[in-house]
Design a protein around this motif. Structure first.
Motif, PDB file in Angstrom:
ATOM      1  N   GLU A  10      -7.386  13.608  62.151  1.00  0.00           N
ATOM      2  CA  GLU A  10      -7.209  12.167  61.901  1.00  0.00           C
ATOM      3  C   GLU A  10      -8.493  11.534  61.393  1.00  0.00           C
ATOM      4  N   LEU A  11      -9.627  11.993  61.917  1.00  0.00           N
ATOM      5  CA  LEU A  11     -10.914  11.469  61.464  1.00  0.00           C
ATOM      6  C   LEU A  11     -11.129  11.793  59.990  1.00  0.00           C
ATOM      7  N   ALA A  12     -10.851  13.022  59.596  1.00  0.00           N
ATOM      8  CA  ALA A  12     -10.999  13.420  58.194  1.00  0.00           C
ATOM      9  C   ALA A  12     -10.080  12.584  57.303  1.00  0.00           C
ATOM     10  N   LYS A  13      -8.839  12.391  57.742  1.00  0.00           N
ATOM     11  CA  LYS A  13      -7.887  11.597  56.960  1.00  0.00           C
ATOM     12  C   LYS A  13      -8.370  10.153  56.826  1.00  0.00           C
ATOM     13  N   THR A  14      -8.905   9.590  57.911  1.00  0.00           N
ATOM     14  CA  THR A  14      -9.395   8.213  57.884  1.00  0.00           C
ATOM     15  C   THR A  14     -10.592   8.076  56.958  1.00  0.00           C
ATOM     16  N   ILE A  15     -11.524   9.020  57.027  1.00  0.00           N
ATOM     17  CA  ILE A  15     -12.704   8.955  56.154  1.00  0.00           C
ATOM     18  C   ILE A  15     -12.291   9.136  54.693  1.00  0.00           C
ATOM     19  N   LYS A  16     -11.404  10.081  54.416  1.00  0.00           N
ATOM     20  CA  LYS A  16     -10.936  10.289  53.038  1.00  0.00           C
ATOM     21  C   LYS A  16     -10.180   9.070  52.498  1.00  0.00           C
ATOM     22  N   TYR A  17      -9.637   8.273  53.401  1.00  0.00           N
ATOM     23  CA  TYR A  17      -8.913   7.059  53.000  1.00  0.00           C
ATOM     24  C   TYR A  17      -9.867   6.012  52.404  1.00  0.00           C
ATOM     25  N   HIS A  18     -11.149   6.207  52.572  1.00  0.00           N
ATOM     26  CA  HIS A  18     -12.164   5.298  52.021  1.00  0.00           C
ATOM     27  C   HIS A  18     -12.752   5.804  50.712  1.00  0.00           C
ATOM     28  N   VAL A  19     -12.197   6.899  50.183  1.00  0.00           N
ATOM     29  CA  VAL A  19     -12.757   7.525  48.985  1.00  0.00           C
ATOM     30  C   VAL A  19     -11.719   7.555  47.874  1.00  0.00           C
ATOM     31  N   VAL A  20     -12.136   7.073  46.717  1.00  0.00           N
ATOM     32  CA  VAL A  20     -11.282   7.034  45.528  1.00  0.00           C
ATOM     33  C   VAL A  20     -11.962   7.861  44.446  1.00  0.00           C
ATOM     34  N   GLY A  21     -11.195   8.650  43.727  1.00  0.00           N
ATOM     35  CA  GLY A  21     -11.759   9.421  42.632  1.00  0.00           C
ATOM     36  C   GLY A  21     -12.161   8.502  41.480  1.00  0.00           C
ATOM     37  N   GLY A  22     -13.228   8.841  40.808  1.00  0.00           N
ATOM     38  CA  GLY A  22     -13.693   8.062  39.667  1.00  0.00           C
ATOM     39  C   GLY A  22     -14.783   7.080  40.046  1.00  0.00           C
ATOM     40  N   ASN A  23     -15.336   6.460  39.029  1.00  0.00           N
ATOM     41  CA  ASN A  23     -16.426   5.509  39.227  1.00  0.00           C
ATOM     42  C   ASN A  23     -15.883   4.096  39.106  1.00  0.00           C
ATOM     43  N   TRP A  24     -15.478   3.516  40.223  1.00  0.00           N
ATOM     44  CA  TRP A  24     -14.922   2.170  40.262  1.00  0.00           C
ATOM     45  C   TRP A  24     -16.025   1.180  40.621  1.00  0.00           C
ATOM     46  N   ASN A  25     -16.936   0.940  39.669  1.00  0.00           N
ATOM     47  CA  ASN A  25     -17.951  -0.077  39.953  1.00  0.00           C
ATOM     48  C   ASN A  25     -17.270  -1.443  39.939  1.00  0.00           C
ATOM     49  N   SER A  26     -18.006  -2.475  40.307  1.00  0.00           N
ATOM     50  CA  SER A  26     -17.372  -3.791  40.459  1.00  0.00           C
ATOM     51  C   SER A  26     -16.767  -4.295  39.150  1.00  0.00           C
ATOM     52  N   THR A  27     -17.403  -4.006  38.021  1.00  0.00           N
ATOM     53  CA  THR A  27     -16.870  -4.452  36.730  1.00  0.00           C
ATOM     54  C   THR A  27     -15.531  -3.771  36.442  1.00  0.00           C
ATOM     55  N   THR A  28     -15.478  -2.464  36.636  1.00  0.00           N
ATOM     56  CA  THR A  28     -14.253  -1.695  36.405  1.00  0.00           C
ATOM     57  C   THR A  28     -13.148  -2.136  37.354  1.00  0.00           C
ATOM     58  N   LEU A  29     -13.506  -2.331  38.614  1.00  0.00           N
ATOM     59  CA  LEU A  29     -12.529  -2.725  39.625  1.00  0.00           C
ATOM     60  C   LEU A  29     -11.957  -4.108  39.329  1.00  0.00           C
ATOM     61  N   MET A  30     -12.824  -5.057  39.011  1.00  0.00           N
ATOM     62  CA  MET A  30     -12.358  -6.416  38.703  1.00  0.00           C
ATOM     63  C   MET A  30     -11.475  -6.425  37.455  1.00  0.00           C
ATOM     64  N   ALA A  31     -11.829  -5.629  36.453  1.00  0.00           N
ATOM     65  CA  ALA A  31     -11.023  -5.551  35.234  1.00  0.00           C
ATOM     66  C   ALA A  31      -9.638  -4.975  35.534  1.00  0.00           C
ATOM     67  N   ALA A  32      -9.589  -3.956  36.388  1.00  0.00           N
ATOM     68  CA  ALA A  32      -8.297  -3.349  36.747  1.00  0.00           C
ATOM     69  C   ALA A  32      -7.436  -4.328  37.543  1.00  0.00           C
ATOM     70  N   ILE A  33      -8.061  -5.085  38.427  1.00  0.00           N
ATOM     71  CA  ILE A  33      -7.312  -6.085  39.199  1.00  0.00           C
ATOM     72  C   ILE A  33      -6.747  -7.142  38.255  1.00  0.00           C
ATOM     73  N   LYS A  34      -7.561  -7.580  37.314  1.00  0.00           N
ATOM     74  CA  LYS A  34      -7.110  -8.591  36.341  1.00  0.00           C
ATOM     75  C   LYS A  34      -5.975  -8.035  35.488  1.00  0.00           C
ATOM     76  N   GLN A  35      -6.144  -6.801  35.018  1.00  0.00           N
ATOM     77  CA  GLN A  35      -5.119  -6.176  34.178  1.00  0.00           C
ATOM     78  C   GLN A  35      -3.822  -5.961  34.957  1.00  0.00           C
ATOM     79  N   GLY A  36      -3.928  -5.749  36.244  1.00  0.00           N
ATOM     80  CA  GLY A  36      -2.752  -5.542  37.095  1.00  0.00           C
ATOM     81  C   GLY A  36      -2.171  -6.840  37.629  1.00  0.00           C
ATOM     82  N   ASN A  37      -2.490  -7.961  36.961  1.00  0.00           N
ATOM     83  CA  ASN A  37      -1.998  -9.278  37.388  1.00  0.00           C
ATOM     84  C   ASN A  37      -2.381  -9.604  38.828  1.00  0.00           C
ATOM     85  N   GLY A  38      -3.622  -9.280  39.178  1.00  0.00           N
ATOM     86  CA  GLY A  38      -4.150  -9.660  40.482  1.00  0.00           C
ATOM     87  C   GLY A  38      -4.149  -8.576  41.537  1.00  0.00           C
TER      88      GLY A  38
END
Length: 192
Positions: A101-129
């Protein structure tokens, strides 16, 4: 007239020399500071933070150190010690003892790729929020913006907020979060 021209030329020369010196110092600082910071991987950076000792212990206890040292790139939403302390002590103790469960919880905080704040905000905007981020745990985190902050919502509806973004590592990017995302618990049907 010659005195004025000489004074103007001298002033111009010193201004240009000052600009060149400042630019050279700026380049030197970037050359010295940037590579050292970027040479550290996610585990090294988290290990150097007194606010992330519980996260580093969880990574170690769950035998995930090698995963966090791989090339990536990864985006890690790193909960602070205070975030872990929001979990009731008895639940936190159970979680830390249950390696799966600990491994699953820690892996739940990890996303593949480089989602810096600019990329993340752009994806949120593109996804209509909203954008759904697939995690290494096989589940998704929902990212939105609330009052100018990136808000992540786990499968249980719990919210966590990015409090510090874009800490660059050699194998990805780290965003500090104020809570621990919890994956949906597997419920086994009772036998009749």
């Amino acid at each position: 007239m010659k005195k004025i021209l000489f004074a103007f030329s001298s002033t111009a020369f010193f201004m240009i020399a000052s600009i060149v010196t400042v630019k050279a110092q700026d380049s030197t600082m970037k050359a010295e500071v940037m590579p050292a910071a970027v040479q550290q991987d996610i585990v090294d950076i988290a290990g150097g933070s007194p606010e992330h000792t519980m996260l580093v212990k969880a990574i170690t206890d769950a035998n995930l150190t090698k995963v966090f040292k791989m090339n990536g790139p990864y985006t890690v939403f790193a909960p602070t010690n205070a975030a872990f302390e929001k979990i009731p002590e008895s639940d936190r103790t159970k979680l830390m003892k249950n390696k799966g469960e600990l491994a699953k919880t820690i892996k739940y905080h990890v996303v593949g790729g480089n989602w810096n704040s600019t990329t993340l905000m752009a994806a949120i905007k593109q996804g209509n929020g909203v954008v759904e981020l697939p995690t290494l745990a096989g589940s998704k985190l929902k990212a939105t913006v609330e009052e100018g902050k990136v808000k992540l919502t786990d499968e249980n509806g719990n919210a966590l907020y990015v409090t510090n973004a874009d800490i660059m590592a050699s194998n990805g990017v780290i965003h500090i979060v104020d809570a621990v995302a919890m994956p949906m618990q597997q419920v086994t049907a009772a036998k009749k």
